[in-house]
Scaffold this motif. Structure first.
Motif, PDB file in Angstrom:
ATOM      1  N   VAL A 140       0.866  -1.173   0.000  1.00 23.73           N
ATOM      2  CA  VAL A 140       0.000   0.000   0.000  1.00 23.73           C
ATOM      3  C   VAL A 140       0.908   1.231   0.000  1.00 23.73           C
ATOM      4  CG1 VAL A 140      -1.759   1.261   1.314  1.00 23.73           C
ATOM      5  CG2 VAL A 140      -1.831  -1.237   1.226  1.00 23.73           C
ATOM      6  N   SER A 141       0.572   2.219  -0.803  1.00 19.77           N
ATOM      7  CA  SER A 141       1.418   3.412  -0.922  1.00 19.77           C
ATOM      8  C   SER A 141       1.390   4.222   0.376  1.00 19.77           C
ATOM      9  CB  SER A 141       0.949   4.283  -2.086  1.00 19.77           C
ATOM     10  OG  SER A 141      -0.269   4.918  -1.754  1.00 19.77           O
ATOM     11  N   TYR A 142       2.429   5.006   0.577  1.00 17.87           N
ATOM     12  CA  TYR A 142       2.498   5.850   1.770  1.00 17.87           C
ATOM     13  C   TYR A 142       1.403   6.919   1.745  1.00 17.87           C
ATOM     14  CZ  TYR A 142       6.822   3.610   3.177  1.00 17.87           C
ATOM     15  OH  TYR A 142       7.747   2.686   3.589  1.00 17.87           O
ATOM     16  N   ALA A 143       1.006   7.336   0.558  1.00 19.99           N
ATOM     17  CA  ALA A 143      -0.083   8.310   0.455  1.00 19.99           C
ATOM     18  C   ALA A 143      -1.381   7.711   1.002  1.00 19.99           C
ATOM     19  CB  ALA A 143      -0.263   8.742  -0.996  1.00 19.99           C
ATOM     20  N   GLU A 144      -1.652   6.442   0.629  1.00 20.88           N
ATOM     21  CA  GLU A 144      -2.854   5.775   1.124  1.00 20.88           C
ATOM     22  C   GLU A 144      -2.757   5.512   2.626  1.00 20.88           C
ATOM     23  OE1 GLU A 144      -4.441   2.475  -1.292  1.00 20.88           O
ATOM     24  OE2 GLU A 144      -2.988   3.114  -2.816  1.00 20.88           O
ATOM     25  N   ILE A 145      -1.565   5.116   3.085  1.00 18.95           N
ATOM     26  CA  ILE A 145      -1.367   4.879   4.518  1.00 18.95           C
ATOM     27  C   ILE A 145      -1.606   6.174   5.280  1.00 18.95           C
ATOM     28  CG2 ILE A 145       0.343   4.319   6.300  1.00 18.95           C
ATOM     29  CD1 ILE A 145       1.604   2.350   4.269  1.00 18.95           C
ATOM     30  N   SER A 146      -1.103   7.271   4.746  1.00 15.14           N
ATOM     31  CA  SER A 146      -1.274   8.577   5.376  1.00 15.14           C
ATOM     32  C   SER A 146      -2.755   8.923   5.519  1.00 15.14           C
ATOM     33  CB  SER A 146      -0.561   9.640   4.548  1.00 15.14           C
ATOM     34  OG  SER A 146      -0.742  10.906   5.112  1.00 15.14           O
ATOM     35  N   LYS A 148      -5.360   6.741   5.391  1.00 14.95           N
ATOM     36  CA  LYS A 148      -6.030   5.719   6.198  1.00 14.95           C
ATOM     37  C   LYS A 148      -5.792   5.926   7.692  1.00 14.95           C
ATOM     38  CE  LYS A 148      -6.852   1.550   4.573  1.00 14.95           C
ATOM     39  NZ  LYS A 148      -6.704   0.232   4.027  1.00 14.95           N
ATOM     40  N   LEU A 149      -4.555   6.285   8.055  1.00 10.80           N
ATOM     41  CA  LEU A 149      -4.203   6.428   9.473  1.00 10.80           C
ATOM     42  C   LEU A 149      -4.194   7.877   9.941  1.00 10.80           C
ATOM     43  CD1 LEU A 149      -1.429   3.695   9.714  1.00 10.80           C
ATOM     44  CD2 LEU A 149      -3.829   3.515  10.327  1.00 10.80           C
ATOM     45  N   LYS A 150      -4.633   8.775   9.054  1.00  8.76           N
ATOM     46  CA  LYS A 150      -4.785  10.200   9.381  1.00  8.76           C
ATOM     47  C   LYS A 150      -3.481  10.867   9.830  1.00  8.76           C
ATOM     48  CE  LYS A 150      -9.646   9.776  10.343  1.00  8.76           C
ATOM     49  NZ  LYS A 150     -10.321   8.692  10.909  1.00  8.76           N
ATOM     50  N   PHE A 151      -2.401  10.592   9.061  1.00 13.38           N
ATOM     51  CA  PHE A 151      -1.149  11.304   9.282  1.00 13.38           C
ATOM     52  C   PHE A 151      -1.238  12.646   8.568  1.00 13.38           C
ATOM     53  CE2 PHE A 151       0.635   6.921   9.801  1.00 13.38           C
ATOM     54  CZ  PHE A 151       1.061   7.076  11.108  1.00 13.38           C
ATOM     55  N   SER A 152      -0.412  13.576   8.978  1.00 12.05           N
ATOM     56  CA  SER A 152      -0.469  14.912   8.390  1.00 12.05           C
ATOM     57  C   SER A 152      -0.076  14.913   6.918  1.00 12.05           C
ATOM     58  CB  SER A 152       0.402  15.887   9.174  1.00 12.05           C
ATOM     59  OG  SER A 152       1.740  15.417   9.193  1.00 12.05           O
ATOM     60  N   ASN A 153       0.854  14.019   6.553  1.00 14.30           N
ATOM     61  CA  ASN A 153       1.261  13.938   5.144  1.00 14.30           C
ATOM     62  C   ASN A 153       1.944  12.594   4.880  1.00 14.30           C
ATOM     63  OD1 ASN A 153       4.028  14.183   5.939  1.00 14.30           O
ATOM     64  ND2 ASN A 153       3.799  16.413   5.973  1.00 14.30           N
ATOM     65  N   GLU A 154       2.293  12.388   3.631  1.00 13.26           N
ATOM     66  CA  GLU A 154       2.918  11.142   3.203  1.00 13.26           C
ATOM     67  C   GLU A 154       4.276  10.925   3.869  1.00 13.26           C
ATOM     68  OE1 GLU A 154       4.455   9.373  -1.052  1.00 13.26           O
ATOM     69  OE2 GLU A 154       2.779  10.786  -1.066  1.00 13.26           O
ATOM     70  N   ASN A 155       5.034  11.993   4.044  1.00 12.72           N
ATOM     71  CA  ASN A 155       6.347  11.911   4.659  1.00 12.72           C
ATOM     72  C   ASN A 155       6.247  11.444   6.113  1.00 12.72           C
ATOM     73  OD1 ASN A 155       9.161  12.115   4.508  1.00 12.72           O
ATOM     74  ND2 ASN A 155       9.091  14.107   5.528  1.00 12.72           N
ATOM     75  N   ALA A 156       5.220  11.903   6.819  1.00 15.47           N
ATOM     76  CA  ALA A 156       5.013  11.476   8.206  1.00 15.47           C
ATOM     77  C   ALA A 156       4.741   9.976   8.259  1.00 15.47           C
ATOM     78  CB  ALA A 156       3.861  12.255   8.836  1.00 15.47           C
ATOM     79  N   ALA A 157       3.973   9.473   7.300  1.00 16.95           N
ATOM     80  CA  ALA A 157       3.685   8.028   7.231  1.00 16.95           C
ATOM     81  C   ALA A 157       4.970   7.245   6.955  1.00 16.95           C
ATOM     82  CB  ALA A 157       2.648   7.755   6.151  1.00 16.95           C
ATOM     83  N   GLN A 159       8.073   8.145   7.655  1.00 13.48           N
ATOM     84  CA  GLN A 159       8.934   8.182   8.843  1.00 13.48           C
ATOM     85  C   GLN A 159       8.429   7.236   9.932  1.00 13.48           C
ATOM     86  OE1 GLN A 159       9.057  12.322   9.892  1.00 13.48           O
ATOM     87  NE2 GLN A 159      10.607  12.815   8.362  1.00 13.48           N
ATOM     88  N   LYS A 160       7.123   7.218  10.141  1.00 15.40           N
ATOM     89  CA  LYS A 160       6.542   6.324  11.157  1.00 15.40           C
ATOM     90  C   LYS A 160       6.784   4.865  10.758  1.00 15.40           C
ATOM     91  CE  LYS A 160       3.940   5.343  14.771  1.00 15.40           C
ATOM     92  NZ  LYS A 160       4.392   5.499  16.125  1.00 15.40           N
ATOM     93  N   ALA A 161       6.623   4.567   9.479  1.00 12.11           N
ATOM     94  CA  ALA A 161       6.870   3.200   8.998  1.00 12.11           C
ATOM     95  C   ALA A 161       8.328   2.806   9.247  1.00 12.11           C
ATOM     96  CB  ALA A 161       6.528   3.089   7.513  1.00 12.11           C
ATOM     97  N   PHE A 162       9.236   3.709   8.972  1.00 12.61           N
ATOM     98  CA  PHE A 162      10.657   3.440   9.195  1.00 12.61           C
ATOM     99  C   PHE A 162      10.920   3.147  10.674  1.00 12.61           C
ATOM    100  CE2 PHE A 162      14.919   4.870  10.349  1.00 12.61           C
ATOM    101  CZ  PHE A 162      15.677   4.047   9.526  1.00 12.61           C
ATOM    102  N   ARG A 163      10.356   3.982  11.565  1.00 14.53           N
ATOM    103  CA  ARG A 163      10.552   3.766  13.005  1.00 14.53           C
ATOM    104  C   ARG A 163       9.947   2.425  13.455  1.00 14.53           C
ATOM    105  NH1 ARG A 163       9.335   9.356  13.157  1.00 14.53           N
ATOM    106  NH2 ARG A 163       7.223   8.943  13.873  1.00 14.53           N
ATOM    107  N   CYS A 164       8.781   2.098  12.939  1.00 20.33           N
ATOM    108  CA  CYS A 164       8.127   0.835  13.314  1.00 20.33           C
ATOM    109  C   CYS A 164       8.935  -0.371  12.827  1.00 20.33           C
ATOM    110  CB  CYS A 164       6.706   0.781  12.742  1.00 20.33           C
ATOM    111  SG  CYS A 164       5.562   1.937  13.519  1.00 20.33           S
ATOM    112  N   LYS A 165       9.404  -0.306  11.590  1.00 22.31           N
ATOM    113  CA  LYS A 165      10.204  -1.411  11.046  1.00 22.31           C
ATOM    114  C   LYS A 165      11.507  -1.562  11.835  1.00 22.31           C
ATOM    115  CE  LYS A 165       8.557  -1.000   6.305  1.00 22.31           C
ATOM    116  NZ  LYS A 165       8.923  -0.608   4.928  1.00 22.31           N
ATOM    117  N   THR A 166      12.131  -0.444  12.164  1.00 24.29           N
ATOM    118  CA  THR A 166      13.374  -0.477  12.941  1.00 24.29           C
ATOM    119  C   THR A 166      13.124  -1.127  14.296  1.00 24.29           C
ATOM    120  OG1 THR A 166      14.166   1.510  11.829  1.00 24.29           O
ATOM    121  CG2 THR A 166      15.222   0.928  13.905  1.00 24.29           C
ATOM    122  N   LYS A 167      12.040  -0.737  14.948  1.00 23.03           N
ATOM    123  CA  LYS A 167      11.712  -1.322  16.246  1.00 23.03           C
ATOM    124  C   LYS A 167      11.469  -2.831  16.119  1.00 23.03           C
ATOM    125  CE  LYS A 167       8.794  -0.923  20.248  1.00 23.03           C
ATOM    126  NZ  LYS A 167       8.224   0.008  21.151  1.00 23.03           N
TER     127      LYS A 167
END
Length: 184
Positions: A140-146, A148-157, A159-167
């Motif tokens: 699913v594209s970051y735009a769609e994730i943004s 769907k999960l009500k992030f402020s923008n695609e970049n925020a999605a 970054q959050k994905a990167f942090r989650c994957k790292t964790k």
């Protein structure tokens, strides 16, 4: 005795009523998956039989920790189909090769253990991280994730994905089982 332990015991003992119930409960899900992924009904029967054989062999050899017998059987069949269909797409040969499947079973077992570790650690994440990782795995594209999960923008999605994957990766690598699986 838990329900899964009871299922495993009946399966290993060859309980005819249980096997009939197991087939009725699980076969059509495997068949639907294989038909959806460019397979035939005949291939679905073969994959299901192979999955039962692999599961029986693994259960007889080792004490596996299976949290859901039906899901484990489906995963065995699904992984075998993925492996088989990827091999068939490379070579379209209609030859029968007689080989010892022991090494194949060993690598398959290791893959199953790795998958189980991944799923366990994924489930221990917070709900937002679980959702993001599942969506990214589903391509699913970051735009769609943004959206769907009500992030402020695609970049925020992103970054959050990167942090989650790292964790998730750190949790997996910190687990003792990862070190054992890595050495195999």
């Amino acid at each position: 005795m838990t329900e899964n332990e009871d299922c495993i015991r009946k399966f290993i003992d060859g309980d005819a009523a249980f096997l009939k119930q197991l087939y009725a409960k699980n076969y059509f899900g495997v068949e639907a998956y294989i038909l959806k992924n460019s397979g035939t009904k005949e291939q679905a029967r073969d994959v299901f039989q192979h999955g039962l054989l692999v599961l029986y062999t693994l259960l007889k050899k080792e004490k596996l920790q299976i949290s859901n017998f039906d899901n484990y059987l489906f995963t065995v069949c699904k992984n075998f189909w993925i492996k088989q269909s990827s091999q068939n797409s490379v070579t379209k040969l209609n030859t029968v090769t007689l080989v010892d499947e022991s090494p194949d079973l060993a690598s398959f077992h290791i893959e199953q253990l790795q998958w189980n570790l991944f799923k366990e650690k994924l489930e221990s994440l917070k709900e937002t991280c679980k959702t993001i990782i599942k969506l990214t795995l589903a391509k699913v594209s970051y735009a769609e994730i943004s959206k769907k999960l009500k992030f402020s923008n695609e970049n925020a999605a992103r970054q959050k994905a990167f942090r989650c994957k790292t964790k998730l990766f750190k949790m997996i690598q910190a687990d003792v089982r990862f070190k054992k699986l890595k050495n195999n």
